[in-house]
Motif scaffolding. Sequence first.
Motif, PDB file in Angstrom:
ATOM      1  N   UNK A  32       0.820  -1.194   0.000  1.00  0.00           N
ATOM      2  CA  UNK A  32       0.000   0.000   0.000  1.00  0.00           C
ATOM      3  C   UNK A  32       0.861   1.255   0.000  1.00  0.00           C
ATOM      4  N   UNK A  33       1.956   1.211   0.753  1.00  0.00           N
ATOM      5  CA  UNK A  33       2.864   2.351   0.797  1.00  0.00           C
ATOM      6  C   UNK A  33       3.561   2.559  -0.554  1.00  0.00           C
ATOM      7  N   UNK A  34       3.931   1.471  -1.212  1.00  0.00           N
ATOM      8  CA  UNK A  34       4.558   1.579  -2.540  1.00  0.00           C
ATOM      9  C   UNK A  34       3.588   2.211  -3.530  1.00  0.00           C
ATOM     10  N   UNK A  35       2.335   1.784  -3.512  1.00  0.00           N
ATOM     11  CA  UNK A  35       1.354   2.350  -4.437  1.00  0.00           C
ATOM     12  C   UNK A  35       1.093   3.827  -4.131  1.00  0.00           C
ATOM     13  N   UNK A  36       1.105   4.203  -2.857  1.00  0.00           N
ATOM     14  CA  UNK A  36       0.927   5.613  -2.499  1.00  0.00           C
ATOM     15  C   UNK A  36       2.094   6.447  -3.032  1.00  0.00           C
ATOM     16  N   UNK A  37       3.319   5.904  -2.942  1.00  0.00           N
ATOM     17  CA  UNK A  37       4.491   6.614  -3.479  1.00  0.00           C
ATOM     18  C   UNK A  37       4.411   6.733  -4.996  1.00  0.00           C
ATOM     19  N   UNK A  38       3.991   5.652  -5.656  1.00  0.00           N
ATOM     20  CA  UNK A  38       3.852   5.683  -7.120  1.00  0.00           C
ATOM     21  C   UNK A  38       2.816   6.721  -7.523  1.00  0.00           C
ATOM     22  N   UNK A  39       1.706   6.787  -6.787  1.00  0.00           N
ATOM     23  CA  UNK A  39       0.666   7.762  -7.078  1.00  0.00           C
ATOM     24  C   UNK A  39       1.182   9.190  -6.868  1.00  0.00           C
ATOM     25  N   UNK A  40       1.935   9.404  -5.806  1.00  0.00           N
ATOM     26  CA  UNK A  40       2.488  10.735  -5.539  1.00  0.00           C
ATOM     27  C   UNK A  40       3.471  11.145  -6.629  1.00  0.00           C
ATOM     28  N   UNK A  41       4.380  10.230  -6.973  1.00  0.00           N
ATOM     29  CA  UNK A  41       5.371  10.558  -7.999  1.00  0.00           C
ATOM     30  C   UNK A  41       4.741  10.773  -9.366  1.00  0.00           C
ATOM     31  N   UNK A  42       3.767   9.944  -9.712  1.00  0.00           N
ATOM     32  CA  UNK A  42       3.120  10.126 -11.016  1.00  0.00           C
ATOM     33  C   UNK A  42       2.344  11.436 -11.063  1.00  0.00           C
ATOM     34  N   UNK A  43       1.753  11.832  -9.947  1.00  0.00           N
ATOM     35  CA  UNK A  43       1.066  13.127  -9.894  1.00  0.00           C
ATOM     36  C   UNK A  43       2.035  14.282 -10.090  1.00  0.00           C
ATOM     37  N   UNK A  44       3.231  14.179  -9.477  1.00  0.00           N
ATOM     38  CA  UNK A  44       4.239  15.217  -9.657  1.00  0.00           C
ATOM     39  C   UNK A  44       4.720  15.283 -11.103  1.00  0.00           C
ATOM     40  N   UNK A  45       4.910  14.119 -11.714  1.00  0.00           N
ATOM     41  CA  UNK A  45       5.375  14.086 -13.101  1.00  0.00           C
ATOM     42  C   UNK A  45       4.315  14.682 -14.031  1.00  0.00           C
ATOM     43  N   UNK A  46       3.058  14.330 -13.806  1.00  0.00           N
ATOM     44  CA  UNK A  46       1.987  14.860 -14.657  1.00  0.00           C
ATOM     45  C   UNK A  46       1.871  16.372 -14.485  1.00  0.00           C
ATOM     46  N   UNK A  47       1.913  16.845 -13.247  1.00  0.00           N
ATOM     47  CA  UNK A  47       1.781  18.276 -13.025  1.00  0.00           C
ATOM     48  C   UNK A  47       2.990  19.031 -13.572  1.00  0.00           C
ATOM     49  N   UNK A  48       4.194  18.456 -13.448  1.00  0.00           N
ATOM     50  CA  UNK A  48       5.385  19.069 -14.041  1.00  0.00           C
ATOM     51  C   UNK A  48       5.294  19.142 -15.549  1.00  0.00           C
ATOM     52  N   UNK A  49       4.748  18.086 -16.164  1.00  0.00           N
ATOM     53  CA  UNK A  49       4.562  18.103 -17.622  1.00  0.00           C
ATOM     54  C   UNK A  49       3.551  19.166 -18.029  1.00  0.00           C
TER      55      UNK A  49
END
Length: 185
Positions: A32-49
């Motif tokens: 669950x913690x890994x998926x939360x990190x993946x979700x956080x990082x993907x959100x940062x990448x999308x917003x940066x893009x």
Amino acid sequence: MPSKAVGTGTFFAILIFYLMEAFRQLNFAYGSQIMAEVLTLSGQVVFGAIIIFASIVARFVAHAIERNNDQGTRVAAPLVRIAIIILGTAIGLRFMGLADDIINLAFGLLLGAIAVAFALAFGLGGRDAAGTAVRRMLDGAKSSDGPAVTGARGEETMAGSLNRPQSGSFEDRNDVRDVVDTPRF
């Protein structure tokens, strides 16, 4: 197609949410913690893009500047467009968490290079302009400070407080009465 990209992104976000909740229901905290990190990082990448993509507004700003049809706008419009694109890309990459040190180093080097370029341009190319600017400053200071004295090269210099010889002892100067009259505790 933009709609297909948005649909694929939404599908992966729902999939990550699903996996995160599934791991939480199975009491698998690490997953669950890994998926939360993946979700956080993907959100940062999308917003940066999105931020990088938004730097396309530089084209419209450059066109608005060019509409003025002045001599300076031909130089200013491309510079503004490049500056907005570079700044938008740097902000987007920084928001993504990518290359923070590289961006800091690049901006430091860029500002340093601009400062050195201005210093060289003023020092080498603007020697006459610098001389007249210093002469004007000295003339303004001379009129408010004291009589002028002719220097070795025939230029006027200030003969005020800067050129006045002062002895090393404190009592020889005029400001000794301020210290003597001050009460001591």
